[in-house]
Design a protein around this motif. Structure first.
Motif, PDB file in Angstrom:
ATOM      1  N   LYS A 214      24.309  -4.544  -6.685  1.00 43.07           N
ATOM      2  CA  LYS A 214      24.197  -4.304  -5.250  1.00 43.07           C
ATOM      3  C   LYS A 214      23.592  -2.937  -4.950  1.00 43.07           C
ATOM      4  CE  LYS A 214      25.333  -5.033  -0.819  1.00 43.07           C
ATOM      5  NZ  LYS A 214      25.093  -3.715  -0.209  1.00 43.07           N
ATOM      6  N   ALA A 215      23.959  -1.921  -5.706  1.00 43.52           N
ATOM      7  CA  ALA A 215      23.421  -0.580  -5.438  1.00 43.52           C
ATOM      8  C   ALA A 215      21.912  -0.551  -5.598  1.00 43.52           C
ATOM      9  CB  ALA A 215      24.071   0.445  -6.371  1.00 43.52           C
ATOM     10  N   LEU A 216      21.389  -1.266  -6.577  1.00 43.86           N
ATOM     11  CA  LEU A 216      19.949  -1.295  -6.788  1.00 43.86           C
ATOM     12  C   LEU A 216      19.252  -2.020  -5.637  1.00 43.86           C
ATOM     13  CD1 LEU A 216      18.095  -0.169  -8.960  1.00 43.86           C
ATOM     14  CD2 LEU A 216      18.129  -2.399 -10.081  1.00 43.86           C
ATOM     15  N   LEU A 217      19.887  -3.061  -5.115  1.00 45.89           N
ATOM     16  CA  LEU A 217      19.342  -3.743  -3.945  1.00 45.89           C
ATOM     17  C   LEU A 217      19.342  -2.812  -2.736  1.00 45.89           C
ATOM     18  CD1 LEU A 217      21.091  -7.216  -4.334  1.00 45.89           C
ATOM     19  CD2 LEU A 217      18.689  -6.676  -4.816  1.00 45.89           C
ATOM     20  N   ASP A 218      20.365  -1.973  -2.622  1.00 44.73           N
ATOM     21  CA  ASP A 218      20.433  -1.018  -1.514  1.00 44.73           C
ATOM     22  C   ASP A 218      19.348   0.051  -1.634  1.00 44.73           C
ATOM     23  OD1 ASP A 218      22.558  -2.367  -0.407  1.00 44.73           O
ATOM     24  OD2 ASP A 218      24.087  -1.039  -1.245  1.00 44.73           O
ATOM     25  N   VAL A 219      19.063   0.467  -2.859  1.00 47.35           N
ATOM     26  CA  VAL A 219      17.970   1.421  -3.078  1.00 47.35           C
ATOM     27  C   VAL A 219      16.660   0.822  -2.592  1.00 47.35           C
ATOM     28  CG1 VAL A 219      16.624   2.671  -4.794  1.00 47.35           C
ATOM     29  CG2 VAL A 219      19.105   2.549  -5.028  1.00 47.35           C
ATOM     30  N   HIS A 220      16.395  -0.404  -3.013  1.00 50.11           N
ATOM     31  CA  HIS A 220      15.150  -1.076  -2.624  1.00 50.11           C
ATOM     32  C   HIS A 220      15.083  -1.270  -1.112  1.00 50.11           C
ATOM     33  CE1 HIS A 220      11.607  -3.563  -3.257  1.00 50.11           C
ATOM     34  NE2 HIS A 220      12.129  -4.479  -2.447  1.00 50.11           N
ATOM     35  N   ALA A 221      16.216  -1.601  -0.504  1.00 52.01           N
ATOM     36  CA  ALA A 221      16.241  -1.820   0.936  1.00 52.01           C
ATOM     37  C   ALA A 221      15.944  -0.541   1.717  1.00 52.01           C
ATOM     38  CB  ALA A 221      17.608  -2.373   1.349  1.00 52.01           C
ATOM     39  N   ALA A 222      16.146   0.614   1.079  1.00 54.04           N
ATOM     40  CA  ALA A 222      15.883   1.893   1.748  1.00 54.04           C
ATOM     41  C   ALA A 222      14.396   2.231   1.796  1.00 54.04           C
ATOM     42  CB  ALA A 222      16.639   3.023   1.036  1.00 54.04           C
ATOM     43  N   LEU A 223      13.591   1.547   0.994  1.00 49.76           N
ATOM     44  CA  LEU A 223      12.172   1.899   0.882  1.00 49.76           C
ATOM     45  C   LEU A 223      11.390   1.816   2.193  1.00 49.76           C
ATOM     46  CD1 LEU A 223      10.871   0.494  -2.532  1.00 49.76           C
ATOM     47  CD2 LEU A 223      10.561   2.808  -1.643  1.00 49.76           C
ATOM     48  N   PRO A 224      11.503   0.725   2.947  1.00 46.75           N
ATOM     49  CA  PRO A 224      10.647   0.607   4.139  1.00 46.75           C
ATOM     50  C   PRO A 224      10.792   1.736   5.143  1.00 46.75           C
ATOM     51  CG  PRO A 224      11.613  -1.520   3.579  1.00 46.75           C
ATOM     52  CD  PRO A 224      12.294  -0.496   2.717  1.00 46.75           C
ATOM     53  N   THR A 225      11.950   2.359   5.212  1.00 49.20           N
ATOM     54  CA  THR A 225      12.150   3.455   6.165  1.00 49.20           C
ATOM     55  C   THR A 225      12.139   4.824   5.503  1.00 49.20           C
ATOM     56  OG1 THR A 225      14.568   3.214   5.970  1.00 49.20           O
ATOM     57  CG2 THR A 225      13.480   1.994   7.744  1.00 49.20           C
ATOM     58  N   SER A 226      11.852   4.863   4.198  1.00 50.52           N
ATOM     59  CA  SER A 226      11.825   6.141   3.488  1.00 50.52           C
ATOM     60  C   SER A 226      10.571   6.934   3.814  1.00 50.52           C
ATOM     61  CB  SER A 226      11.897   5.896   1.975  1.00 50.52           C
ATOM     62  OG  SER A 226      13.149   5.398   1.598  1.00 50.52           O
ATOM     63  N   VAL A 227      10.640   8.231   3.559  1.00 54.62           N
ATOM     64  CA  VAL A 227       9.483   9.109   3.729  1.00 54.62           C
ATOM     65  C   VAL A 227       9.017   9.574   2.349  1.00 54.62           C
ATOM     66  CG1 VAL A 227      10.196   9.883   6.004  1.00 54.62           C
ATOM     67  CG2 VAL A 227      10.958  11.146   3.990  1.00 54.62           C
TER      68      VAL A 227
ATOM     69  N   ASP B 190       0.815  -1.218   0.000  1.00 56.11           N
ATOM     70  CA  ASP B 190       0.000   0.000   0.000  1.00 56.11           C
ATOM     71  C   ASP B 190       0.844   1.261   0.000  1.00 56.11           C
ATOM     72  OD1 ASP B 190      -2.322  -1.586   0.091  1.00 56.11           O
ATOM     73  OD2 ASP B 190      -2.296  -1.632   2.281  1.00 56.11           O
ATOM     74  N   ILE B 191       2.094   1.170  -0.421  1.00 56.78           N
ATOM     75  CA  ILE B 191       2.976   2.329  -0.391  1.00 56.78           C
ATOM     76  C   ILE B 191       2.560   3.388  -1.401  1.00 56.78           C
ATOM     77  CG2 ILE B 191       4.686   1.479  -2.060  1.00 56.78           C
ATOM     78  CD1 ILE B 191       6.867   2.590  -0.204  1.00 56.78           C
ATOM     79  N   THR B 192       1.845   2.977  -2.438  1.00 58.79           N
ATOM     80  CA  THR B 192       1.414   3.903  -3.481  1.00 58.79           C
ATOM     81  C   THR B 192       0.303   3.243  -4.295  1.00 58.79           C
ATOM     82  OG1 THR B 192       2.239   5.396  -5.209  1.00 58.79           O
ATOM     83  CG2 THR B 192       3.063   3.127  -5.236  1.00 58.79           C
ATOM     84  N   GLY B 193      -0.271   3.997  -5.241  1.00 63.17           N
ATOM     85  CA  GLY B 193      -1.306   3.439  -6.109  1.00 63.17           C
ATOM     86  C   GLY B 193      -2.721   3.610  -5.623  1.00 63.17           C
ATOM     87  N   LEU B 194      -2.907   4.254  -4.464  1.00 66.88           N
ATOM     88  CA  LEU B 194      -4.233   4.403  -3.860  1.00 66.88           C
ATOM     89  C   LEU B 194      -4.681   5.863  -3.887  1.00 66.88           C
ATOM     90  CD1 LEU B 194      -3.538   2.198  -0.725  1.00 66.88           C
ATOM     91  CD2 LEU B 194      -4.988   1.553  -2.650  1.00 66.88           C
ATOM     92  N   LEU B 195      -5.977   6.063  -4.075  1.00 63.69           N
ATOM     93  CA  LEU B 195      -6.579   7.388  -3.999  1.00 63.69           C
ATOM     94  C   LEU B 195      -7.891   7.267  -3.257  1.00 63.69           C
ATOM     95  CD1 LEU B 195      -6.545  10.403  -4.796  1.00 63.69           C
ATOM     96  CD2 LEU B 195      -7.779   9.765  -6.874  1.00 63.69           C
ATOM     97  N   ASN B 196      -7.980   7.941  -2.123  1.00 62.99           N
ATOM     98  CA  ASN B 196      -9.182   7.909  -1.291  1.00 62.99           C
ATOM     99  C   ASN B 196      -9.618   6.481  -0.981  1.00 62.99           C
ATOM    100  OD1 ASN B 196      -9.288  10.748  -1.338  1.00 62.99           O
ATOM    101  ND2 ASN B 196     -10.460  10.728  -3.250  1.00 62.99           N
ATOM    102  N   GLY B 197      -8.629   5.620  -0.733  1.00 58.16           N
ATOM    103  CA  GLY B 197      -8.925   4.250  -0.332  1.00 58.16           C
ATOM    104  C   GLY B 197      -9.156   3.268  -1.457  1.00 58.16           C
ATOM    105  N   THR B 198      -9.194   3.738  -2.694  1.00 52.69           N
ATOM    106  CA  THR B 198      -9.398   2.850  -3.837  1.00 52.69           C
ATOM    107  C   THR B 198      -8.090   2.664  -4.585  1.00 52.69           C
ATOM    108  OG1 THR B 198     -11.705   3.525  -4.112  1.00 52.69           O
ATOM    109  CG2 THR B 198     -10.644   2.510  -6.013  1.00 52.69           C
TER     110      THR B 198
END
Length: 429
Positions: A366-379, A135-143
């Motif tokens: 490896k750098a791309l894996l590090d980018v992805h790993a940063a997502l859960p704590t990103s704002v 649910d990090i993205t793709g939603l608008l007003n719950g849909t």
């Protein structure tokens, strides 16, 4: 992958809002059905709209889907500026079956999702999607209106390992490192002001802590503005670092392609960019070379915090075309893409898997894996959290070329934000 997020214009928003009398009354419906991903579709023809940097992304999926179902699928490239072009077409009644689209709430609003897009309610791939990304993205007003197919972009720092041997822990530490690099004759940062679109990342990474504290929500309600000190100070800091000589001397004329070459060749130590930048590096070097030369770290004033900014190459939307058979076939293609076809897709693209049951291909750098790993704590970025996205990057590029001051950048951005918010029907504007 090399393009920026193109920001919605006041005219496009207004046109989208007034072009369809059902804009405020269309029912998104919740009883969406999902066909079997490989059910036969002989005689059905689908169209996918894509940007210049995403038109090759569906190739493997389309080939597999047509073999399995008998459907015809045409990928049509929409010229840049991509988002404005699509908004204009849709507002005048021209719609594809599917399109790459920035899956943020502001851009789903800009395309009038409730009227023009199919809801992707209870999509069959969701249980397999990594929980932190579902649910990090793709939603608008719950849909749910957008299907995430690749890892959302993160604003952060790509660096050359020859020059950066220890990752800075804060924005301030990064600036200290830049000064020491300059003293050794190394260009610390490389910016591409001629292409303009990446200039905004420098301001947004400085706003990460404010974003975490609800800054963009306050902007959306008029309780905070781009002219507030937190934004103005970030703009002034960016300019001060440029004036200090911590960037490439050709900053005014440098372009995106120059940026990738400079980092890979070691002519510069660091670049503040998003995932599409790494696509450029992948086109220039193999995984072994990239793993040896290039690293990534997220950054914010307080620590190693990333700022996520999903772009159009990360997701697709399915349109309401009025043809029930084609609408069902469009949903079927998405179900195939993120179902039976997903493993081949991530392997073909050599990219990170978003699904718990599909492993990453062995060749993902490896750098791309590090980018992805940063997502859960990103704002969230301005694009992800604000109700409208003004042309901050254009104003910052004008500042770099000397035609605007930091205060003028802030005021012009705020003025346009208010116009866009009003056109989008945001309360309080």
């Amino acid at each position: 992958m090399r393009r920026r997020t193109i920001l919605a214009t006041v005219g496009a928003l207004a046109l989208a809002a007034c072009s369809d009398p059902s804009a405020e009354t269309a029912d998104p419906a919740t009883d969406v059905t999902w066909p079997d991903p490989t059910a036969k579709l002989d005689g059905v023809k689908l169209t996918i709209w894509a940007a210049q940097n995403s038109n090759k992304v569906p190739a493997k999926v389309v080939a597999g889907f047509t073999r399995a179902t008998g459907a015809g699928v045409e990928v049509v490239t929409i010229p840049d500026p991509y988002e404005q072009g699509i908004q204009t077409k849709v507002a005048t009644g021209d719609k594809p079956d599917l399109a790459f689209w920035q899956p943020t709430a502001s851009m789903l609003t800009a395309i009038n999702a409730k009227t023009h897009l199919q809801p992707l309610t209870d999509a069959p791939w969701l249980p397999q999607t990594a929980p932190e990304l579902r649910d990090i993205t793709g939603l608008l007003n719950g849909t749910r209106y957008a299907a995430l197919v690749t890892s959302p972009a993160v604003e952060g720092v790509y660096y050359n390992k020859e020059h950066v041997t220890a990752v800075p822990k804060t924005f301030g530490e990064m600036v200290d490192l830049a000064r020491s690099l300059k003293a050794r004759g190394v260009t610390p940062f490389y910016e591409m002001a001629a292409d303009r679109w990446a200039t905004q990342w420098w301001v947004q990474i400085q706003l990460a802590d404010a974003a975490k504290g609800g800054f963009w929500e306050k902007v959306n309600t008029g309780k905070a503005k781009f002219t507030d000190p937190v934004v103005v100070d970030a703009i002034k800091k960016y300019k001060a670092l440029i004036d200090e000589g911590l960037f490439n001397t050709d900053i005014k004329t440098a372009k995106f392609e120059d940026q990738g070459a400079a980092l890979l060749d070691g002519k510069a130590a660091m670049v503040v960019q998003v995932n599409s930048f790494f696509g450029q590096l992948q086109a220039k070097a193999d995984t072994a070379t990239l793993d040896r030369k290039i690293g990534f770290f997220p950054i914010a004033p307080s620590g190693n915090v990333g700022t996520f900014i999903p772009d159009q190459s990360n997701a697709l939307v399915a349109f309401r075309t009025g043809d029930a058979k084609r609408e069902a076939a469009a949903r079927q293609l998405l179900a195939y893409w993120l179902g039976p076809g997903y493993k081949d897709f991530v392997t073909d693209r050599n990219t990170v898997s978003l699904q718990t049951g599909v492993p990453n291909p062995p060749g993902v750098p490896k750098a791309l894996l590090d980018v992805h790993a940063a997502l859960p704590t990103s704002v969230g970025s301005m694009q992800a959290l604000a109700v409208a996205n003004p042309d901050l990057y254009i104003n910052l590029a004008d500042m770099i070329t000397g035609t605007m001051s930091p205060d003028q950048v802030a005021k012009a951005t705020q003025d346009q934000f208010e116009q866009l918010a009003r056109a989008a029907g945001a309360p309080g504007f």
